[in-house]
Design an enzyme around this catalytic site. Sequence first.
Site, mmCIF file in Angstrom:
data_model
loop_
_atom_site.group_PDB
_atom_site.id
_atom_site.type_symbol
_atom_site.label_atom_id
_atom_site.label_comp_id
_atom_site.label_asym_id
_atom_site.label_seq_id
_atom_site.Cartn_x
_atom_site.Cartn_y
_atom_site.Cartn_z
ATOM 1 N N ASP A 2 0.860 -1.182 0.000
ATOM 2 C CA ASP A 2 0.000 0.000 0.000
ATOM 3 C C ASP A 2 0.897 1.233 0.000
ATOM 4 O O ASP A 2 2.110 1.132 0.173
ATOM 5 C CB ASP A 2 -1.007 -0.002 1.159
ATOM 6 C CG ASP A 2 -0.374 0.061 2.538
ATOM 7 O OD1 ASP A 2 0.837 -0.227 2.663
ATOM 8 O OD2 ASP A 2 -1.089 0.377 3.502
ATOM 9 N N TYR B 83 2.962 4.740 0.790
ATOM 10 C CA TYR B 83 3.633 5.286 1.971
ATOM 11 C C TYR B 83 2.631 6.120 2.762
ATOM 12 O O TYR B 83 1.777 6.799 2.190
ATOM 13 C CB TYR B 83 4.811 6.168 1.560
ATOM 14 C CG TYR B 83 5.939 5.432 0.868
ATOM 15 C CD1 TYR B 83 6.649 4.427 1.518
ATOM 16 C CD2 TYR B 83 6.314 5.762 -0.432
ATOM 17 C CE1 TYR B 83 7.701 3.761 0.891
ATOM 18 C CE2 TYR B 83 7.368 5.109 -1.067
ATOM 19 C CZ TYR B 83 8.058 4.108 -0.402
ATOM 20 O OH TYR B 83 9.093 3.457 -1.018
ATOM 21 N N PHE C 98 6.662 2.001 -4.282
ATOM 22 C CA PHE C 98 8.048 2.187 -3.850
ATOM 23 C C PHE C 98 8.622 3.563 -4.185
ATOM 24 O O PHE C 98 9.668 3.937 -3.675
ATOM 25 C CB PHE C 98 8.976 1.090 -4.415
ATOM 26 C CG PHE C 98 8.662 -0.278 -3.889
ATOM 27 C CD1 PHE C 98 9.046 -0.644 -2.605
ATOM 28 C CD2 PHE C 98 7.975 -1.204 -4.664
ATOM 29 C CE1 PHE C 98 8.748 -1.907 -2.101
ATOM 30 C CE2 PHE C 98 7.670 -2.470 -4.172
ATOM 31 C CZ PHE C 98 8.058 -2.816 -2.887
ATOM 32 N N HIS D 71 10.865 -9.327 0.621
ATOM 33 C CA HIS D 71 10.589 -7.896 0.497
ATOM 34 C C HIS D 71 11.873 -7.112 0.792
ATOM 35 O O HIS D 71 12.677 -7.517 1.634
ATOM 36 C CB HIS D 71 9.494 -7.495 1.497
ATOM 37 C CG HIS D 71 8.903 -6.156 1.242
ATOM 38 N ND1 HIS D 71 9.505 -4.991 1.676
ATOM 39 C CD2 HIS D 71 7.770 -5.782 0.595
ATOM 40 C CE1 HIS D 71 8.758 -3.965 1.310
ATOM 41 N NE2 HIS D 71 7.709 -4.407 0.641
#
Length: 240
Positions: free
Chosen positions: A76, A78, A89, A202
Site C-alpha cells: 500500500d 507510503y 516504492f 521484500h
Amino acid sequence: MNKMTLKQQKFFSALPDSWKKPVKQVCSNPAIDSLVKFLKEREENGANIYPSKKNIFAALKETPFDKVSVVIVGQDPYHGPGQAHGLSFSVPAGIAIPPSLRNIFKELHNDIGMNIPNKGTLTCWAQQGVLLLNAILTVEEGKPASHAGKGWEIFTDTIIEELIKRDHPLVLMLWGSYAQKKVQNLHAHIDHSRHLILKAAHPSPLSVTGFLGCRHFSKTNHFLKKHNLAEINWDCVNQD
C-alpha cells in the site's frame, strides 16, 4: 454485466482510458460501491488519505495497459506526509528515500552496477512500461494497511489477471509473501513461455537479506531482450 451504480460510474470515469475496457467488469462489483462509500466517509471524518485524489491512479496513467511489460507489486502507499504519489516504492522529488527503496537501489548497484541515486522518483521506470502497482491504492496518514480489505485488492487482482491474459510477454516482480499471494489464484493463466515470475523477500530492512542478490533487474532485461522487447533503462533515475 450489471449496470453500474453512480458510485461505480464515478470510480470508472476516473480511470485512464487505456485501462477502462480491461477493468470494466470488476468496476460493477459491489465491492467497488463499498470502497467508494468508505473513502468518502473517511474523508468526511477528517482522515488524511494518501496519495492525493489526482494520484490514486497514477500508476495506470503513467503506464498504459498495452505498454506494460513489467509489474512491480507493492502493498500500500507510503503513509507519511508527502511520500505517496501513486507509484509503488516511489517518492516525489525532494522526499527522503525510504529504507525499502534504498535497498532496491543497493540491489540495482550490485546487479547491474548502477550508481545509487540521490532521489527516489521512479516515474521514468513507469514511462518505459514498468507498472508500479500497489495492491491497495490508498492509505491514511500514519496508519499502514488502514485501507486493506476495503475493496482495492479485488480491483488490483483484476489488473494483474488481465495483464497475464494478454498475448504479450510479461515480467512480474513479487517481493515478499503479500505480493506473491497476488498471483496464487492465477496459475491457470500463467504461460511460462511468455511470463516470467520473479520472487524474492521484500526489500524492507526486516527481510532484505532475502532480497539482496535476487538479480531481478538483469533477469528482467534478459527476458525482455529474448522476446524482442525494449529493455528497461533502470538508470534513468540518475538521468532525470
